[in-house]
Enzyme design. Sequence first.
Site, PDB file in Angstrom:
ATOM      1  N   ASP A  99      -3.829   8.302  11.596  1.00  0.00           N
ATOM      2  CA  ASP A  99      -2.478   7.763  11.698  1.00  0.00           C
ATOM      3  C   ASP A  99      -1.799   8.225  12.974  1.00  0.00           C
ATOM      4  O   ASP A  99      -2.029   9.330  13.458  1.00  0.00           O
ATOM      5  CB  ASP A  99      -1.638   8.197  10.493  1.00  0.00           C
ATOM      6  N   GLU A 103       0.860  -1.177   0.000  1.00  0.00           N
ATOM      7  CA  GLU A 103       0.000   0.000   0.000  1.00  0.00           C
ATOM      8  C   GLU A 103       0.899   1.230   0.000  1.00  0.00           C
ATOM      9  O   GLU A 103       1.760   1.368   0.875  1.00  0.00           O
ATOM     10  CB  GLU A 103      -0.863   0.052   1.257  1.00  0.00           C
TER      11      GLU A 103
END
Length: 277
Positions: free
Chosen positions: A70, A59
């Site tokens: 994140d 990815e």
Amino acid sequence: MSGAAFSRQRGQLLSDTLAAAKAEGRSALIAYLPAGFPTVDGGIAAIKAVFDGGADVVEVGLPHSDPVLDGPVIQTADDIALRGGVRIADVMRTVREAHEATGKPVLVMTYWNPIDRYGVERFTAELAEAGGAGCILPDLPVQESALWREHAEKHGLATVFVVAPSSKDARLAEITAAGSGFVYAASLMGVTGTRASVGEQAQDLVRRTRATTDLPVCVGLGVSNATQAAEVAGFADGVIVGSAFVKLMLDAEDEAAGLEAVRALAGELAKGVRGGD
């Protein structure tokens, strides 16, 4: 060959890669690395290194100025990439060069806002032309995804949605019905980052998700070593690792050391998803 026809082979390559791992009696190893980190060329080299080490799929993260899902490790890498001037064109170049060099499936993982600003048709067409296998869209609600899915299907791109332990069964069914390629199961609530344990929630989430779909269910958010990879591989179709790779590159003395470190970790994790063989 047209971009659409070319990309359909790539989308099928993703499905075939996951099916091949299952046929070998193991989970697939899926790695995440941001584009443009530490540089565009360095990011491409890092992807090649994790493929060399044994990753099945990569990815490519599209760096974002406010990556709310994140943790600090990926936020730091995104900031470095953005300060270096990384743009969507660099993400497409990263996908193209990584795929062409390895023949392996490469996806893009991105928040929705950059695609919305860039243009859905333009983004999907360029990703297909670059040989991308699809896109992971963690913050795009399924009920708002019709335009994306129309263009993704037109260009043969997989659309991977994220499910979480908080998702109710009816919601899981709605999400998995709209997705393709695989389902990304977030093993812990909260942001990405390595953790001491991936948690018992992950196994229950995989079981509940599988009850709604035949798509492979891959688990991310927390795996950082072979022991954890083996644990998750015992119940998931794929093991997704991101922050652990990024941290090694952040901590490395130089780019060469970082490449060797991520290659070695990929090798360790590849053994983990094979039960330590």
